[in-house]
Design a protein around this motif. Structure first.
Motif, PDB file in Angstrom:
ATOM      1  N   ALA A 182       0.827  -1.200   0.000  1.00 47.19           N
ATOM      2  CA  ALA A 182       0.000   0.000   0.000  1.00 47.19           C
ATOM      3  C   ALA A 182       0.868   1.258   0.000  1.00 47.19           C
ATOM      4  CB  ALA A 182      -0.933  -0.002   1.209  1.00 47.19           C
ATOM      5  N   HIS A 183       1.923   1.242   0.832  1.00 48.10           N
ATOM      6  CA  HIS A 183       2.806   2.411   0.901  1.00 48.10           C
ATOM      7  C   HIS A 183       3.575   2.593  -0.408  1.00 48.10           C
ATOM      8  CE1 HIS A 183       5.187   5.534   2.768  1.00 48.10           C
ATOM      9  NE2 HIS A 183       6.292   4.936   2.367  1.00 48.10           N
ATOM     10  N   ASN A 199       2.557   1.662  -3.396  1.00 53.01           N
ATOM     11  CA  ASN A 199       1.601   2.163  -4.387  1.00 53.01           C
ATOM     12  C   ASN A 199       1.370   3.663  -4.198  1.00 53.01           C
ATOM     13  OD1 ASN A 199      -0.657   1.770  -6.437  1.00 53.01           O
ATOM     14  ND2 ASN A 199      -1.807   2.533  -4.694  1.00 53.01           N
ATOM     15  N   GLU A 200       1.219   4.064  -2.943  1.00 48.72           N
ATOM     16  CA  GLU A 200       1.009   5.492  -2.646  1.00 48.72           C
ATOM     17  C   GLU A 200       2.220   6.317  -3.055  1.00 48.72           C
ATOM     18  OE1 GLU A 200       0.915   6.929   1.525  1.00 48.72           O
ATOM     19  OE2 GLU A 200      -1.147   7.482   1.051  1.00 48.72           O
ATOM     20  N   THR A 201       3.417   5.772  -2.836  1.00 51.14           N
ATOM     21  CA  THR A 201       4.639   6.488  -3.204  1.00 51.14           C
ATOM     22  C   THR A 201       4.744   6.679  -4.703  1.00 51.14           C
ATOM     23  OG1 THR A 201       5.832   5.678  -1.248  1.00 51.14           O
ATOM     24  CG2 THR A 201       7.159   6.402  -3.111  1.00 51.14           C
ATOM     25  N   GLN A 203       2.296   6.656  -6.893  1.00 54.73           N
ATOM     26  CA  GLN A 203       1.247   7.562  -7.362  1.00 54.73           C
ATOM     27  C   GLN A 203       1.534   9.018  -6.980  1.00 54.73           C
ATOM     28  OE1 GLN A 203      -1.329   6.711  -9.292  1.00 54.73           O
ATOM     29  NE2 GLN A 203      -0.721   4.566  -9.308  1.00 54.73           N
ATOM     30  N   GLY A 204       2.161   9.216  -5.822  1.00 52.77           N
ATOM     31  CA  GLY A 204       2.389  10.579  -5.347  1.00 52.77           C
ATOM     32  C   GLY A 204       3.834  11.016  -5.385  1.00 52.77           C
ATOM     33  N   ASN A 248       9.684   9.870   3.922  1.00 53.77           N
ATOM     34  CA  ASN A 248       8.920   8.793   3.292  1.00 53.77           C
ATOM     35  C   ASN A 248       9.689   7.478   3.326  1.00 53.77           C
ATOM     36  OD1 ASN A 248       6.460   8.113   1.750  1.00 53.77           O
ATOM     37  ND2 ASN A 248       7.884   7.628   0.110  1.00 53.77           N
TER      38      ASN A 248
END
Length: 593
Positions: free
Chosen positions: A214-215, A217-219, A221-222, A235
């Motif tokens: 999840a982390h 994927n978030e990284t 994407q962002g 991060n």
């Protein structure tokens, strides 16, 4: 509509046994009865050979070796070799069969779930992150499929094997069998207590992996935001924390598993030792033969395997129960295409739209629209303006039947949208959103997404009308150019133009433009505005735009404030009234100057 709170068991690895869910999972193997029967038969062949081998070993020792009977020895060895060949061939076919069955069950279940999910109403997706939905289609389906295919067959085969071993052991020597079973309570205690701790440890490891994914994927994407604000180091520390959590969970699980199997081996060794001691004493006394003792020990070694397998299969069953609760919770929800047979299949519509005292909220306790009423005549262009969050997009969502009103009705040509066939309506609806979605594939595939039978002439006409011809002609392969995920190899403006052409090619009777020109440069916007007067003719159109210059020619402008229509009229008339619209227009005009 059926309701189900997916989040109740979202983080649970196992759930209590549920007979209804269990039978429903097995139902996915029903279409493949012949494959199941073949797999079961081959499994039983392997079990039977495994049960016969120790008896043949006893015969070879007691009658062949001890009595120096070469013919008997060679015959037994020949039979054992032949059985091994049969076992080898049957296992090869059985492995292929069980893998085929497992993949077919997974395919059917995943296909059914995917088809169901894409037809669920938007209210379902509003409350659930995409990652959890993806997990249902991947991880949970795998757990259920493995149980339906290999899990049950394996459990039944091991059960049959265990019964056969127990019967043979009692038949060979009942007293020695009871002596061997003396350690069984200790093994059961280990399986029922220690095993659950070990499963919890592996469950924590899987959760840690999920957090890492999840982390990550978030990284990804962002990443642009992370780099823009210089947050790489914090991060990385956050990722490192999750990574350490996984490492600790994994090592704990490994230690527990190592201890578990070592203790299990010790318990099995104790039982075997008791049998050897007793057998040795009886052999010295002449009450038992060497072949019988060795055959019995061989059965005893086989005895522990099914018990251990049962514990793993039972854990698999409980894991599948948790997955089934989530997956069936989705499958039991009504989809948008679940409509009564009386639903009206719309003919070609004229495009009259009526909102009749419509009240709506994405949450029941928080209405977004309050008693909204208006009527759009066929071919009329309606512009919606107002501050962010006022309810403009909500009106569009209700018109597209992504949601349905809490109170009131939305009618098209006098027909309540809740009572019409959704496919017959949406086939006459065109939408261009602010956040344009381009699919991976060719330019042509994206253009013809809503109308596969469109001719090349029609495609080119739509492309030219949307001012997209020039950029498409400049692409390396023109219409055959492959577009990456979300059209990342196109500019934002090009994606908007492509989406505009796609909507036009569908030749909709009702056209929705939600900030469709917000991401286009002024020159491209000028070209679109020049063509849009012709494009909108003969269609009922709804336009949301923050650039008020783009909607000056609209037949009617509605100002939405706090979920209500506060002003309504033509551009010139609204400017003269000096209300909200006039202030918005004046502010933008001064800014432009």
């Amino acid at each position: 509509m059926a309701e189900y709170d997916l989040d109740l068991t979202e983080d649970e690895e196992e759930r209590p046994f549920n007979k209804e869910h269990f039978l429903r999972i097995l139902g996915y193997a029903t279409p493949y009865k012949k494959t199941v029967a073949l797999s079961a038969t081959l499994t039983l062949v392997g079990i039977a050979i495994g049960l016969v081998e120790p008896l043949l070993l006893q015969r070879a020792i007691d009658h062949g070796i001890k009595m120096a009977n070469r013919e008997d020895l060679y015959a037994v060895l020949g039979i054992m070799l032949g059985l091994r060949v049969i076992q080898f061939m049957s296992q090869r076919v059985q492995i292929r069969t069980i893998n085929y069955l497992g993949q077919k069950v997974l395919y059917d279940l995943r296909q059914e779930l995917f088809a169901h999910v894409q037809n669920l109403p938007f209210t379902f997706f509003d409350r659930r992150p995409a990652g959890k939905i993806i997990s249902r289609v991947t991880n949970d389906v795998n757990h259920m499929g493995n149980l339906a295919a290999s899990g049950v067959v394996n459990a039944l085969s091991q059960f049959v094997s265990l019964i056969g071993i127990v019967i043979i052991m009692l038949f060979i020597h009942a007293k020695m069998a009871l002596l061997a079973f003396a350690t069984l309570p200790f093994l059961v205690l280990m399986l029922t207590r220690f095993r659950w701790n070990m499963e919890d440890a592996w469950g924590n490891t899987r959760k840690a992996v999920g957090e890492i994914n999840a982390h990550l994927n978030e990284t990804v994407q962002g990443l642009q935001v992370i780099q823009a604000f210089g947050r790489e180091v914090p991060n990385s520390r956050k990722f490192s924390k999750g990574n350490r959590k996984y490492f600790g969970s994994y090592m704990k699980a490994m230690r527990l598993e190592q201890v578990f199997w070592q203790i299990t081996d010790v318990i099995g060794a104790v039982g075997t030792s008791l049998v050897i001691l007793y057998g040795a004493r009886e052999y010295v006394r002449g009450a038992l033969t060497l072949g019988l003792i060795l055959a019995f020990i061989s059965y005893l070694q086989k005895f522990w395997q099914p018990i251990s397998t049962f514990s793993r299969v039972w854990s698999q069953v409980l894991s599948a129960m948790a997955s089934a609760e989530r997956v069936f919770g989705i499958l039991d929800l009504e989809t948008e295409d679940t409509q009564p047979e009386t639903a009206l299949s719309l003919p070609r519509i004229s495009g009259e739209v009526t909102f009749d005292h419509v009240t709506f909220g994405y949450r029941a306790d928080d209405p977004v629209l309050h008693d909204v009423s208006f009527q759009a005549k066929p071919g009329e262009t309606i512009a919606l303006v107002g501050p962010t969050g006022a309810g403009k997009t909500t009106i569009i969502n209700l018109l597209a039947r992504f949601y349905w009103p809490t109170e009131g009705r939305v009618l098209v040509d006098g027909h309540d949208l809740q009572n019409v066939n959704l496919a017959s309506y949406r086939s006459q609806l065109g939408i261009v959103l602010q956040d344009t979605f381009i699919f991976s594939g060719t330019v042509m595939e994206n253009l013809k997404f809503a109308r596969l039978d469109a001719t090349m002439e029609e495609v080119e006409r739509a492309v030219e009308a949307a001012s997209a011809k020039e950029f498409i002609e400049n692409l390396p392969e023109k219409y055959d150019t492959l577009l990456k995920e979300r059209g990342s190899n196109l500019s934002t403006g090009q994606r908007q133009l492509l989406a505009f052409a796609r909507a036009l090619l569908a030749d909709p009777r009702i056209l929705i433009l939600d900030e469709a020109t917000s991401s286009i440069d002024p020159e491209t916007e000028r070209l679109i505005q020049k063509a849009i007067k012709t494009i909108l003719q003969g269609r009922t159109s709804f336009i949301i735009a923050h650039r008020l210059s783009t909607i000056r020619s609209a037949d009617r402008i509605m100002v939405i404030e706090d979920g209500r229509i506060s002003e309504e009229g033509h551009h010139d008339a609204l400017v003269k009234t000096g209300g909200t619209y006039a202030k918005l227009y004046e502010a933008q005009f001064k800014k432009a100057v």
